[in-house]
Design a protein around this motif. Structure first.
Motif, PDB file in Angstrom:
ATOM      1  N   SER A 101       9.321  -3.836  -3.744  1.00 44.28           N
ATOM      2  CA  SER A 101       9.660  -2.587  -3.081  1.00 44.28           C
ATOM      3  C   SER A 101      10.133  -2.807  -1.656  1.00 44.28           C
ATOM      4  O   SER A 101       9.923  -3.863  -1.068  1.00 44.28           O
ATOM      5  N   ASN A 102      10.746  -1.767  -1.092  1.00 47.38           N
ATOM      6  CA  ASN A 102      11.044  -1.760   0.335  1.00 47.38           C
ATOM      7  C   ASN A 102      10.846  -0.357   0.868  1.00 47.38           C
ATOM      8  O   ASN A 102      10.852   0.609   0.119  1.00 47.38           O
ATOM      9  N   GLU A 103      10.625  -0.305   2.173  1.00 43.96           N
ATOM     10  CA  GLU A 103      10.433   0.973   2.855  1.00 43.96           C
ATOM     11  C   GLU A 103      11.175   0.961   4.178  1.00 43.96           C
ATOM     12  O   GLU A 103      11.283  -0.084   4.826  1.00 43.96           O
ATOM     13  N   HIS A 104      11.618   2.132   4.550  1.00 39.24           N
ATOM     14  CA  HIS A 104      12.173   2.371   5.878  1.00 39.24           C
ATOM     15  C   HIS A 104      11.255   3.381   6.551  1.00 39.24           C
ATOM     16  O   HIS A 104      10.955   4.420   5.968  1.00 39.24           O
ATOM     17  N   TRP A 105      10.827   3.047   7.752  1.00 40.71           N
ATOM     18  CA  TRP A 105       9.930   3.927   8.508  1.00 40.71           C
ATOM     19  C   TRP A 105      10.614   4.350   9.801  1.00 40.71           C
ATOM     20  O   TRP A 105      11.234   3.546  10.491  1.00 40.71           O
ATOM     21  N   ASN A 129       9.583   9.011  -2.021  1.00 39.65           N
ATOM     22  CA  ASN A 129       8.845   7.982  -2.752  1.00 39.65           C
ATOM     23  C   ASN A 129       9.385   7.964  -4.175  1.00 39.65           C
ATOM     24  O   ASN A 129       9.113   8.874  -4.956  1.00 39.65           O
ATOM     25  N   ARG A 172       9.404   8.435   5.937  1.00 41.79           N
ATOM     26  CA  ARG A 172       9.126   7.262   5.104  1.00 41.79           C
ATOM     27  C   ARG A 172      10.009   7.347   3.870  1.00 41.79           C
ATOM     28  O   ARG A 172       9.914   8.287   3.095  1.00 41.79           O
ATOM     29  N   ASP A 173      10.874   6.353   3.700  1.00 44.11           N
ATOM     30  CA  ASP A 173      11.723   6.248   2.515  1.00 44.11           C
ATOM     31  C   ASP A 173      11.308   5.000   1.758  1.00 44.11           C
ATOM     32  O   ASP A 173      11.338   3.897   2.306  1.00 44.11           O
ATOM     33  N   MET A 174      10.923   5.160   0.491  1.00 46.71           N
ATOM     34  CA  MET A 174      10.443   4.045  -0.313  1.00 46.71           C
ATOM     35  C   MET A 174      11.248   3.922  -1.601  1.00 46.71           C
ATOM     36  O   MET A 174      11.585   4.919  -2.217  1.00 46.71           O
ATOM     37  N   TRP A 187       8.722  12.477   3.323  1.00 44.99           N
ATOM     38  CA  TRP A 187       8.563  11.331   2.432  1.00 44.99           C
ATOM     39  C   TRP A 187       9.581  11.354   1.318  1.00 44.99           C
ATOM     40  O   TRP A 187       9.867  12.399   0.731  1.00 44.99           O
ATOM     41  N   LYS A 241       2.263  -6.065   2.658  1.00 48.14           N
ATOM     42  CA  LYS A 241       3.460  -5.590   3.361  1.00 48.14           C
ATOM     43  C   LYS A 241       3.953  -6.690   4.300  1.00 48.14           C
ATOM     44  O   LYS A 241       3.153  -7.399   4.893  1.00 48.14           O
TER      45      LYS A 241
END
Length: 136
Positions: A104-108, A45, A119-121, A43, A74
């Motif tokens: 926000s954004n996330e890469h899963w 975060n 998980r990169d947030m 992770w 989301k």
């Protein structure tokens, strides 16, 4: 508990993963959320980097102690064979009653079993007035 869709992802399975994540996070149950990640999940975060379900659970417990009345939305943006990119917003208030909405954004990234191995947030806490809330 149902089996998580496995790669390769389709539009339907990517949307299902995003909805399942939204539902789990809105439960504010660290144990439920942690089930989506393998024991060696990585992770990022904001400024924190950690690994593993135990660390995920501990992080979430602390998060939801500070981020009160947390609500989340989301949205799927893009997906590939085993990756999803989402945009999300959530709202919360601190102990003094100040509301925040972090855009926000996330890469899963998923392993072969369909669990999120990475998980990169990225997010910034933007103060808002209670009257500006969109998520209730």
């Amino acid at each position: 508990m149902s089996v998580s869709p496995r790669p390769p992802l389709t539009r339907e399975t990517a949307r299902a993963k995003v909805q399942a994540a939204e539902d789990a996070w809105n439960s504010r149950d660290p144990d439920r959320v942690a089930l989506a990640y393998p024991e060696d999940s990585e992770w990022h975060n904001r400024t924190e980097f950690f690994r593993g379900r135990k660390a995920i659970r501990n992080f979430l417990r602390g998060k939801w102690e500070q981020e009160r009345d947390y609500g989340l939305m989301k949205e799927l943006w893009v997906f590939t064979r085993n990756r999803i990119f989402i945009r999300f917003e959530y709202e919360w208030h601190d102990a003094q009653g100040q509301w925040f909405r972090p855009p926000s954004n996330e890469h899963w990234e998923f392993n072969d079993e369909g669990l999120m191995r990475r998980r990169d947030m990225s997010a910034n806490d933007v103060p808002i007035a209670e009257s500006e809330r969109r998520l209730r």
